[in-house]
Design a protein around this motif. Structure first.
Motif, mmCIF file in Angstrom:
data_model
loop_
_atom_site.group_PDB
_atom_site.id
_atom_site.type_symbol
_atom_site.label_atom_id
_atom_site.label_comp_id
_atom_site.label_asym_id
_atom_site.label_seq_id
_atom_site.Cartn_x
_atom_site.Cartn_y
_atom_site.Cartn_z
ATOM 1 N N LYS A 236 0.842 -1.195 0.000
ATOM 2 C CA LYS A 236 0.000 0.000 0.000
ATOM 3 C C LYS A 236 0.878 1.246 0.000
ATOM 4 N N PHE A 237 1.981 1.182 0.736
ATOM 5 C CA PHE A 237 2.950 2.264 0.800
ATOM 6 C C PHE A 237 4.292 1.720 0.305
ATOM 7 N N ARG A 238 4.857 2.372 -0.703
ATOM 8 C CA ARG A 238 6.156 1.927 -1.229
ATOM 9 C C ARG A 238 7.070 3.127 -1.390
ATOM 10 N N ILE A 239 8.219 3.094 -0.722
ATOM 11 C CA ILE A 239 9.194 4.168 -0.818
ATOM 12 C C ILE A 239 9.906 4.080 -2.164
ATOM 13 N N LEU A 240 10.014 5.230 -2.839
ATOM 14 C CA LEU A 240 10.580 5.291 -4.186
ATOM 15 C C LEU A 240 12.052 5.673 -4.112
ATOM 16 N N ASN A 241 12.908 4.812 -4.560
ATOM 17 C CA ASN A 241 14.344 5.081 -4.533
ATOM 18 C C ASN A 241 14.714 6.130 -5.579
ATOM 19 N N GLY A 242 15.533 7.084 -5.159
ATOM 20 C CA GLY A 242 16.037 8.087 -6.086
ATOM 21 C C GLY A 242 14.971 8.978 -6.694
ATOM 22 N N PHE A 243 13.902 9.248 -5.957
ATOM 23 C CA PHE A 243 12.796 10.025 -6.503
ATOM 24 C C PHE A 243 13.212 11.470 -6.765
ATOM 25 N N THR A 244 12.811 11.992 -7.920
ATOM 26 C CA THR A 244 12.994 13.409 -8.248
ATOM 27 C C THR A 244 11.710 13.928 -8.887
ATOM 28 N N HIS A 245 11.491 15.220 -8.767
ATOM 29 C CA HIS A 245 10.329 15.857 -9.397
ATOM 30 C C HIS A 245 10.624 17.344 -9.514
ATOM 31 N N PRO A 246 10.224 17.975 -10.617
ATOM 32 C CA PRO A 246 10.520 19.406 -10.795
ATOM 33 C C PRO A 246 9.930 20.314 -9.721
ATOM 34 N N LEU A 247 8.854 19.864 -9.036
ATOM 35 C CA LEU A 247 8.233 20.710 -8.022
ATOM 36 C C LEU A 247 8.906 20.627 -6.653
#
Length: 317
Positions: A236-247
């Motif tokens: 249900k909850f999954r941590i995203l490795n190396g997450f990036t986002h312009p905001l």
């Protein structure tokens, strides 16, 4: 060195933080601000204060806890104490209208929203927003009161339940309803970005296929087999490795301007690739199972952040 004080109103949510304090060998004190007295003639302790007051306190019978916390924070800040998530953070915690206006001021898009006082105005707001739409409380917490309304007939049913005091979600604590454009995502998930020290710690992908009550705390588990998203089978909850986002950089500027040292921002991306932030959590909780899978602990990071503030608190004392 000064101590660390934690301001809160829910003992169950503090267990992971207590474990991190214990593992670090750091003493702390807790102020459970449900009721009590505040002596304005005396100065507060010279310490670091971490505010974890929740917008959902009224659902646990702690109706005036945010107001009490607000008084305490005014006292602390008047005396120059170091407060993590101070006056402005608390204001944002208890008002999504305040959140949306502050996010927009920092270039973070939010869904089209109309604030409504008085159920008789819900139809007009819905006509402006269009269906489907989200009906929610301005002050809620844990996703409580969030309803997906797909048609005028469904809205009429919702209004009838409200008028008859039969709405299972109850009425907004502050009397303000929000009518919000529904953001349709290509897949049923949202992203929750967790920040510590004002910087991104990690992002979590949260499955929304079972509803909108998305409190990640293990303590949100519901007995008798009820479906709580925090402990549902699967990821249900999954941590995203190396997450990036312009905001993310804009979000970090918003957090710094708002005095939010520890918090989370939830956002969703539609089929056109446009992202909208719709919730700011200054009393953020973490999902233990997701953290165990990823090998990370946000509460450990919070304790390190609070420890790093102790020299500043000592100088200000």
């Amino acid at each position: 060195m000064p101590q660390i004080f934690v301001i809160h109103e829910n003992d169950a949510w503090l267990d992971p933080l207590r474990a991190s304090f214990l593992a670090a060998g750091v003493a702390h004190e807790e102020w459970h601000l449900d009721r009590g007295l505040l002596d304005l003639t005396r100065p507060p302790p010279a310490a670091v204060f971490y505010n974890r007051m929740s917008a959902s306190s009224h659902t646990r019978g702690h109706t005036y806890a945010p107001e009490y916390a607000g008084a305490v924070i005014e006292w602390l800040e008047r005396h120059g104490r170091t407060v993590v998530n101070g006056r402005r953070a608390l204001q944002l915690e208890v008002s999504k209208v305040a959140q949306y206006e502050a996010l927009a001021a920092h270039g973070v898009p939010t869904p089209a929203t109309i604030a409504v006082v008085g159920e008789e105005h819900l139809r007009e707001a819905a006509a402006r927003i269009g269906f489907p739409l989200i009906l929610k409380h301005n002050r809620a917490g844990k996703g409580l009161g969030v309803q997906l309304v797909k048609s005028p007939a469904a809205l009429q049913q919702a209004i009838a339940r409200i008028a008859a005091n039969e709405d299972p979600h109850g009425s907004p604590r502050d009397g303000i309803w929000l009518v919000q454009r529904y953001i349709a995502a290509p897949e049923p998930f949202i992203t929750r970005a967790e920040f510590v020290g004002g910087r991104l710690l990690y992002a979590v992908r949260v499955d929304t296929s079972e509803g909108f009550e998305l409190c990640p705390a293990d303590a949100c588990a519901i007995p008798e087999g009820a479906a709580c998203p925090a402990v549902a089978p699967g990821e249900k909850f999954r941590i995203l490795n190396g997450f990036t986002h312009p905001l993310i950089p804009r979000m970090e500027v918003f957090l710094a301007a708002s005095g939010i040292g520890v918090g989370a921002i939830e956002f969703i991306t539609d089929a056109a690739g446009q992202t909208f932030a719709y919730d700011v959590n200054t009393n953020t909780n973490y999902n233990g199972e997701a953290e165990r899978r990823a090998g990370v602990s946000a509460t450990d990071a919070v304790v390190r952040h609070l420890l790093a503030l102790r020299p500043r608190a000592a100088e200000a004392a």
